[in-house]
Design a protein around this motif. Structure first.
Motif, short mmCIF file in Angstrom:
data_model
loop_
_atom_site.label_atom_id
_atom_site.label_comp_id
_atom_site.label_asym_id
_atom_site.label_seq_id
_atom_site.Cartn_x
_atom_site.Cartn_y
_atom_site.Cartn_z
N GLN A 191 29.53 36.63 20.37
CA GLN A 191 29.75 37.60 19.30
C GLN A 191 28.84 37.29 18.12
O GLN A 191 28.22 38.19 17.55
CB GLN A 191 31.21 37.57 18.84
N GLY A 216 37.82 45.22 24.38
CA GLY A 216 38.43 43.97 23.94
C GLY A 216 37.44 42.83 23.78
O GLY A 216 37.83 41.70 23.48
N LYS A 219 33.51 44.23 20.10
CA LYS A 219 32.42 45.06 19.59
C LYS A 219 32.68 45.49 18.15
O LYS A 219 31.79 45.49 17.31
CB LYS A 219 32.23 46.30 20.48
N THR A 220 33.94 45.85 17.89
CA THR A 220 34.27 46.32 16.54
C THR A 220 34.07 45.19 15.53
O THR A 220 33.46 45.39 14.48
CB THR A 220 35.72 46.82 16.51
N ARG A 253 42.43 47.67 10.73
CA ARG A 253 41.48 46.57 10.92
C ARG A 253 40.39 46.61 9.87
O ARG A 253 39.99 45.58 9.33
CB ARG A 253 40.88 46.66 12.32
P1 ADP Z 1 36.25 46.10 21.33
O1 ADP Z 1 35.80 46.87 20.11
O2 ADP Z 1 35.12 45.54 22.13
O3 ADP Z 1 37.26 46.79 22.17
P2 ADP Z 1 37.66 44.55 19.41
O4 ADP Z 1 36.65 44.23 18.37
O5 ADP Z 1 38.58 45.69 19.17
O6 ADP Z 1 36.95 44.78 20.81
O7 ADP Z 1 38.47 43.23 19.75
C1 ADP Z 1 39.59 43.22 20.60
C2 ADP Z 1 40.71 42.40 19.98
O8 ADP Z 1 40.33 41.05 19.94
C3 ADP Z 1 41.03 42.82 18.58
O9 ADP Z 1 42.41 42.71 18.35
C4 ADP Z 1 40.25 41.81 17.74
O10 ADP Z 1 40.84 41.62 16.47
C5 ADP Z 1 40.33 40.58 18.60
N1 ADP Z 1 39.16 39.75 18.40
C6 ADP Z 1 37.94 39.97 18.89
N2 ADP Z 1 37.10 38.99 18.53
C7 ADP Z 1 37.81 38.12 17.77
C8 ADP Z 1 37.52 36.88 17.13
N3 ADP Z 1 36.29 36.35 17.16
N4 ADP Z 1 38.52 36.27 16.45
C9 ADP Z 1 39.75 36.81 16.41
N5 ADP Z 1 40.08 37.96 17.01
C10 ADP Z 1 39.14 38.62 17.70
#
Ligand code: ADP
Ligand code: ZN
Ligand code: ZN
Length: 726
Positions: A191, A216, A219-220, A253
């Motif tokens: 990441q 999950g 990406k966000t 978020r």
């Molecule tokens: P995507 O956009 O790829 O579906 P998200 O950014 O929504 O993924 O992340 C999925 C979940 O994992 C979310 O609840 C996010 O807060 C959590 N998450 C992702 N990366 C981390 C991180 N480095 N530390 C803590 N939580 C994370």
């Protein structure tokens, strides 16, 4: 007296500005009031010399300036590019920007009061309360002062008249801004690497990045870092999301990362919210805007980053009125703003994947494109396994739609206290109602479409035009009573079946009919998260944006549903949707399980899903597209002629086809009746244009259609790069 002539673009279907005169020059971009015919409208002073042709003395005057910030120059250039690409009159493009006329009026300044100098000491209890309230802050808006002093606004007005209070303008409320320095989560090495690359793009100020990663994977979180980088540089950010992904969860978020809510833009806003929001954006007071496709036409300036999340989503295409694809136009806007674009998806469109060089064995990346991948789910959670259920062998009981393996899996999940999702991308109870006696099928009176039975509303509904009627008691063809039966499943019917198998389960139907508003959707999410529901039965409303940690089972009732029809992207879209739905299962520590009911387990889409081999699917799909000259190895345009008189429609379509210029690398197919040959009472004939990538397709269409008149009874719709093939 000297007279200046300025070109003014009006929000009407005209290709060019019209000349107006004024006593002093008005700079380009300014919004002005002018007359057109006998009515008054607003327009925007455009760039370049006047059109000429009419003597200055005979021109109409600019009536006045509108008290709103001018349209920024990159936005003006963007409208020109978008008009060219989509064959839309420039004025119609402008109309998308000036979509909130009320926002052009400056907001009324609210009244505020302070204690008048020399007003003297209070003489009544009321006067004392008022002066005490003011003593703390010096000045207060009228409503607030009335509340604190426990009185009314008319009473305050009387005190002002009596000389005790003085009217002043209120302090502008502080404008909270997103804070890029608030700490985000600590990122995993993958990441962090992706975030660094994105931040570098933001600093360079151009380029297109395809950010790919399973649901999950974070990406966000990663593009939030790019947003922070843009904010640090004092720039603004626009995030486009499909309407249904604009969830409370996304907003929460964002808010917890940046400390304030972003400016929202979607169809669910009230008129007042639109007016305030547009104004706030035009005045540069909103630094992050998140919205559905129409947000691309907001008058944001100083853009430092554009994000298109769920870039593969078909809802970015607007296919009525002004026809455009917000993702494709986002690239144009970013280029003209000099800012990078991040396209985000777990299942990128074949077009974007190809451009970014993301398909192994496919063409190399186009210049300016980068591909970033987040390989794993965050926290080590694994992707669910996808199993195919062969409906030819695993037959559901008579009149039912859930097969024995799906029933068993549901039972296991429910008994373990976990949540499950039954997915069927079909609203209502049944997609078809037919007569058992004569075989008659109920269809919409004004479309080539069957009527969908909606039991919750007790009505039959046309999903194309919205026509509806109560379920008839007798067959309209043979008159038999009680012979009309629903055929095939919709989500309501699946929910009935689930209720009969699991009477104790708490079941909710989730479609635009049951959770149509943002509030209803967020209530549902809360109930699911609180464990108040066991089983969700839903359409693609459910496919996106939600994280339900206790949801461990997803069963797709009819995985073959999206594979039929003449849409060249049917397989791709089916694959994306099914993978996305599958991603709903087991996002936390719990492993997920996904069952797909299919009649065609050998179909490349099913095979790829079961093997978890997305690349094999993309390669095969890409090879097919290349052989057929379909996007991204060629471009398409659809021309649809429609009208109430079938003969006339066919006549125009044929004469258009005859007039098509013969150009190397362009094929014109048709005309033929469109798949939806009748829509809202209008007949539709379609021409498909297929062009090699080297051909300037919009240019070809312009040459072809220039000067061609469409009688007012008929309509000609031009869809460049169509997404819908109805
Ligand atoms: P995507 O956009 O790829 O579906 P998200 O950014 O929504 O993924 O992340 C999925 C979940 O994992 C979310 O609840 C996010 O807060 C959590 N998450 C992702 N990366 C981390 C991180 N480095 N530390 C803590 N939580 C994370
Ligand atoms: Zn009948
Ligand atoms: Zn209809």
């Amino acid at each position: 007296m000297s007279v200046t002539v300025s070109p003014v673009l009006l929000p009407v279907p005209l290709d060019h500005p019209l000349d107006y005169r004024s006593d002093a020059p008005v700079p380009a971009g300014h919004i002005v009031r002018v007359a057109i015919g006998s009515r008054e409208t607003v327009g925007v002073v455009w760039d370049g010399p006047p059109t000429g042709g009419v003597a200055a003395g005979r021109l109409k005057p600019i009536l006045g300036r509108v008290d709103a910030p001018p349209l920024p120059e990159p936005l003006r250039r963007f409208l020109e590019a978008a008009a060219r690409e989509t064959l839309t009159p420039l004025g119609s493009m402008l109309r998308l920007v000036l979509a909130v006329p009320a926002a052009l009026e400056p907001p009324p300044v609210p009244l505020a009061y302070r204690a008048a100098e020399g007003g003297g000491p209070p003489r009544t209890a009321l006067e004392r309360r008022v002066l005490e309230a003011l003593a703390e802050t010096g000045r207060l808006p009228a409503a607030e002062l009335a509340r604190r002093a426990r009185t009314s606004r008319p009473a305050l007005a009387r005190l002002a008249e009596a000389g005790l209070l003085e009217v002043v303008s209120p302090e502008p409320p502080p404008e909270p801004t997103p804070d890029p320095e608030r700490p985000g989560p600590s990122l995993s090495p993958d990441q962090a690497a992706a975030a660094r690359a994105l931040v570098a793009e933001v600093e360079r100020g151009n380029g297109v990045v395809l950010l790919e990663g399973v649901p999950g994977s974070g990406k966000t979180e990663v593009y939030f870092e790019a947003i922070a980088a843009a904010l640090r540089r004092g720039k603004r950010v626009l995030v486009l999301l499909p309407e249904i992904a604009l969830t409370a969860q996304w907003l929460e978020r964002f808010t917890s990362r940046f400390g304030v809510e972003p400016q929202l833009w979607h169809s669910g806003l009230t008129a007042a919210q639109r007016r305030k929001g547009w104004r706030r954006i035009a005045e540069g007071r909103a630094s992050v805007v998140v919205g559905a496709r129409s947000a691309l036409f907001l008058p944001l300036s100083e853009l430092g980053l554009l994000v298109v999340d769920e870039e593969h989503d078909a809802s970015f295409k607007q296919d009525e009125g002004v026809i455009y694809h917000a993702r494709d136009l986002a690239l144009q806007r970013a280029r003209l703003e000099g800012c990078p674009v991040v396209l985000v998806s777990a299942t990128p469109s074949l077009e974007s994947a190809t451009a970014a060089g993301a398909v192994p064995g496919g063409p190399p990346a186009r210049s300016g494109w980068t591909h970033l991948v987040l390989p794993d789910r965050w926290g080590g959670a694994s992707m669910p396994t996808i199993e195919l259920v062969d409906l030819r062998r695993e037959r559901p009981p008579r009149g039912a739609f859930l097969s024995p393996p799906v029933r068993a899996a549901l039972r296991a999940a429910l008994e373990a206290g976990e949540q499950a999702l039954l997915f069927l991308n079909r609203r209502g109870f049944a997609p078809l109602t037919l007569c058992r006696a004569c075989g008659h099928r109920l269809r919409c009176p004004s479309c080539t479409a069957w009527l969908t039975a909606h039991r919750l509303r007790r009505r039959l509904l046309c999903h194309h035009c919205g026509w509806s009627a109560p379920e008839p008691e007798h067959c309209p063809a043979c008159g038999s009573v009680g012979t009309l039966v629903p055929s095939g499943p919709g989500v309501e019917r699946i929910a009935d079946e689930a209720r009969s198998i699991f009477p104790a389960a708490r079941i909710a139907v989730v479609t635009s009919d049951t959770v149509g508003t943002a509030r209803a959707a967020s209530e549902l999410v809360t109930r699911v998260l609180a464990g108040e529901l066991d089983l969700l039965v839903g359409t693609q409303m459910l496919a996106k944006g939600h994280h339900f940690p206790k949801l461990t089972l997803v069963a797709v009732v009819d995985a073959d549903l999206g594979l039929t029809g003449g849409d060249p992207r049917a397989a791709e879209r089916s694959f994306q949707l099914l993978l996305q739905v599958a991603g709903r299962a087991g996002r936390a520590e719990r492993p997920g399980r996904v069952l797909l009911q299919t009649h065609d387990p050998g179909h490349p889409v099913m095979v790829a899903l079961a093997r978890g081999d997305r690349m094999a699917f993309l390669r095969a799909e890409l090879a097919e597209r290349e052989a057929a000259g379909l996007p991204p190895f060629g471009r398409l345009a659809a021309l649809v002629v429609s009208g109430a008189d079938a003969e006339e429609v066919r006549g125009l379509a044929r004469s258009l086809a005859r007039a098509a210029p013969a150009v190397e690398g362009v094929r014109v197919l048709g005309p033929a009746p469109a798949p939806l040959a009748l829509l809202r009472g209008r007949w539709r004939e379609r021409l498909l244009v297929q062009a090699r990538p080297a051909v300037d397709l919009p240019g070809y269409l312009r040459d072809w259609l220039a000067g061609r008149r469409v009688p007012s009874r008929l309509a000609l719709e031009i869809d460049v790069d169509p997404v819908s093939f109805l």
